[in-house]
Design an enzyme around this catalytic site. Sequence first.
Site, PDB file in Angstrom:
ATOM      1  N   GLU A  74      -5.490  -4.827  10.729  1.00 52.47           N
ATOM      2  CA  GLU A  74      -4.477  -3.793  10.883  1.00 52.47           C
ATOM      3  C   GLU A  74      -4.752  -3.016  12.170  1.00 52.47           C
ATOM      4  OE1 GLU A  74      -2.410  -2.730   7.008  1.00 52.47           O
ATOM      5  OE2 GLU A  74      -4.089  -1.382   7.207  1.00 52.47           O
ATOM      6  N   GLY A  95       2.578   2.179  11.020  1.00 52.32           N
ATOM      7  CA  GLY A  95       3.590   3.232  10.980  1.00 52.32           C
ATOM      8  C   GLY A  95       4.299   3.474  12.299  1.00 52.32           C
ATOM      9  N   SER A 113       3.457  -2.113  10.272  1.00 56.03           N
ATOM     10  CA  SER A 113       4.912  -2.108  10.529  1.00 56.03           C
ATOM     11  C   SER A 113       5.605  -3.413  10.147  1.00 56.03           C
ATOM     12  CB  SER A 113       5.189  -1.770  12.003  1.00 56.03           C
ATOM     13  OG  SER A 113       4.728  -0.482  12.305  1.00 56.03           O
ATOM     14  N   GLU A 125      -6.794   4.926   7.928  1.00 56.56           N
ATOM     15  CA  GLU A 125      -6.563   6.337   7.580  1.00 56.56           C
ATOM     16  C   GLU A 125      -7.786   6.939   6.902  1.00 56.56           C
ATOM     17  OE1 GLU A 125      -2.858   5.651   5.572  1.00 56.56           O
ATOM     18  OE2 GLU A 125      -1.879   5.333   7.512  1.00 56.56           O
ATOM     19  N   HIS A 142      -9.503   1.349   5.103  1.00 56.37           N
ATOM     20  CA  HIS A 142      -8.221   1.534   5.800  1.00 56.37           C
ATOM     21  C   HIS A 142      -8.436   2.516   6.953  1.00 56.37           C
ATOM     22  CE1 HIS A 142      -4.097   2.712   6.598  1.00 56.37           C
ATOM     23  NE2 HIS A 142      -3.715   1.631   5.948  1.00 56.37           N
ATOM     24  N   ASN A 194       0.860  -1.181   0.000  1.00 52.82           N
ATOM     25  CA  ASN A 194       0.000   0.000   0.000  1.00 52.82           C
ATOM     26  C   ASN A 194       0.897   1.232   0.000  1.00 52.82           C
ATOM     27  OD1 ASN A 194      -1.841   2.029   0.490  1.00 52.82           O
ATOM     28  ND2 ASN A 194      -2.272   1.432   2.621  1.00 52.82           N
ATOM     29  N   LYS A 225       0.057   4.284  -0.335  1.00 53.93           N
ATOM     30  CA  LYS A 225      -0.636   5.472   0.198  1.00 53.93           C
ATOM     31  C   LYS A 225      -0.424   6.665  -0.761  1.00 53.93           C
ATOM     32  CE  LYS A 225       0.045   3.539   4.752  1.00 53.93           C
ATOM     33  NZ  LYS A 225       0.006   3.767   6.175  1.00 53.93           N
TER      34      LYS A 225
HETATM   35  C1  PEP Z   1      -0.807   0.337   6.309  1.00 54.81           C
HETATM   36  O1  PEP Z   1      -1.048   1.503   6.577  1.00 54.81           O
HETATM   37  O2  PEP Z   1      -1.596  -0.341   5.626  1.00 54.81           O
HETATM   38  C2  PEP Z   1       0.444  -0.231   6.792  1.00 54.81           C
HETATM   39  C3  PEP Z   1       0.485  -1.521   6.949  1.00 54.81           C
HETATM   40  O3  PEP Z   1       1.458   0.661   7.047  1.00 54.81           O
HETATM   41  P1  PEP Z   1       2.921   0.353   7.670  1.00 54.81           P
HETATM   42  O4  PEP Z   1       3.407  -0.944   7.102  1.00 54.81           O
HETATM   43  O5  PEP Z   1       3.751   1.518   7.256  1.00 54.81           O
HETATM   44  O6  PEP Z   1       2.735   0.266   9.143  1.00 54.81           O
END
Ligand code: PEP
Length: 264
Positions: free
Chosen positions: A172, A178, A217, A107, A105, A11, A13
Amino acid sequence: MTTVPKFVIGNWKMQARHEYGLELARGVAQGLRDNPPPSRLHTILCPPFTQLAGVHSELDEIGLPNEQLALGAQDCYPAASGPFTGDISPQMIKALGASYVILGHSERRQNHGETDAVIRQKVKAATAAGVTPIVCIGEHLAERNEGRAASVLASQIEGSLTRGFRGIVAYEPVWAIGSGITPSHEELQRKLTLIRALLPMRLMTDDIRVPVLYGGSVTSVQAPSIMSIEAVDGVLVGSASLEAQSFLDIITAAAEATTPQLTS
Ligand code: PEP
């Protein structure tokens, strides 16, 4: 019980600007061509809308089968067309080569106030357009610390998945995205087992194993341990998907961790 493939999804983003995004896609595609993972390990790249067409032609040029490397979008509007300024329909992303779409998601839930009901409409519209939804669910840190994670996950599954849902679910936890923090092996095992137990009420069957992924992460360091959990069918990767080699390292780690089950 049907068997399912494993997934590694990137992803991007609102990152990887145009030229870099094309280079990134090319790097991943070339890496997979030169060092192909087992055929049942599927990789999906989810660039911003503006890069779908460009990334699609990069992938086309390398010519890997869609099951091996596919394209996804990061959102879509819950209608085929209409007077919706600034929105993009599932039919539009499909026309640009996307066969998957990330929905719900955290976000988007946080920054755009997306509710489970809105996400469910998007799931319905994407499915009708022939685009496979990847639905994200996950609790906030306070909900986890207050012992409410299970009820949050249950209500997100109930609210955001359609009856008879056929797609991918990504667990998630918002606190892991993040942050550089990932849940322990035990916590992940427990949460994924819970999600699997909750899913049949929306799938309307016990006989389909919907792929359930973990996201938050993930790097190539944690990927082997995460992928070794029986209930985990793959990983959704944010930051570490923005560099071809780090993403390819995750794919390699995922392939190695899952090879015994991946007899194609
Ligand atoms: C995400 O936002 O879908 C995600 C997994 O981000 P990150 O791997 O940067 O934590």
